[in-house]
Motif scaffolding. Structure first.
Motif, short mmCIF file in Angstrom:
data_model
loop_
_atom_site.label_atom_id
_atom_site.label_comp_id
_atom_site.label_asym_id
_atom_site.label_seq_id
_atom_site.Cartn_x
_atom_site.Cartn_y
_atom_site.Cartn_z
N ILE A 272 0.83 -1.21 0.00
CA ILE A 272 0.00 0.00 0.00
C ILE A 272 0.86 1.25 0.00
N GLU A 273 1.89 1.26 0.84
CA GLU A 273 2.79 2.42 0.87
C GLU A 273 3.48 2.61 -0.48
N SER A 274 3.93 1.53 -1.07
CA SER A 274 4.60 1.61 -2.38
C SER A 274 3.65 2.13 -3.44
N ARG A 275 2.41 1.69 -3.39
CA ARG A 275 1.43 2.13 -4.38
C ARG A 275 1.12 3.62 -4.21
N ILE A 276 1.04 4.08 -2.97
CA ILE A 276 0.83 5.51 -2.73
C ILE A 276 1.99 6.31 -3.31
N GLU A 277 3.20 5.80 -3.14
CA GLU A 277 4.39 6.50 -3.61
C GLU A 277 4.47 6.55 -5.13
N THR A 278 3.97 5.54 -5.82
CA THR A 278 4.17 5.46 -7.27
C THR A 278 2.94 5.83 -8.11
N ALA A 279 1.79 5.90 -7.49
CA ALA A 279 0.57 6.20 -8.25
C ALA A 279 0.55 7.64 -8.73
N LYS A 280 -0.16 7.87 -9.82
CA LYS A 280 -0.38 9.22 -10.31
C LYS A 280 -1.24 9.96 -9.30
N PRO A 281 -1.17 11.28 -9.24
CA PRO A 281 -1.89 12.03 -8.21
C PRO A 281 -3.35 11.66 -8.03
#
Length: 119
Positions: A39-48
């Motif tokens: 989840i943390e990784s996805r927050i970091e890499t997702a578009k705004p």
């Protein structure tokens, strides 16, 4: 789990509920930190505009499951908020403010955590 996170582009309630249930099952199987990291990784890499549904998933998990997810997310949440909540975007600002206010007023996370965000 991470592959399903990649498909979470909009805040659809059924997807968030499904991923919350998967997180609960995975945590029971000993994969707590793998879920948190995903989840943390996805927050970091997702578009705004794709980050908001992931934040809603995090919210669902800490509210529906609670511990040990609350403690695990609490370790890095201040840094995630500062780096990955886009308060400059008027459309997202209100949503993020609502989320943080809710966490603070309902004490989902300790007040000391939010003091780190404000500092």
């Amino acid at each position: 789990f991470y592959d399903a996170l990649l498909d979470l582009e909009t805040p659809e309630k059924w997807k968030i509920e499904s991923l919350t249930e998967i997180a609960k099952q995975q945590q029971a199987s000993g994969y707590l930190y793998e879920i948190v990291y995903a989840i943390e990784s996805r927050i970091e890499t997702a578009k705004p505009y794709s980050k908001l549904p992931i934040w809603y998933l995090l919210d669902s998990i800490v509210k529906q499951i609670g511990e040990p997810f609350k403690s695990a997310f609490g370790e890095t949440l201040p840094q995630l908020i500062v780096k990955h909540m886009d308060f400059e975007d008027p459309k997202l600002n209100d949503k993020y403010t609502e989320l943080i206010t809710l966490w603070n007023t309902t004490q989902v996370f300790p007040a000391s955590l939010f003091a780190k965000v404000e500092a």
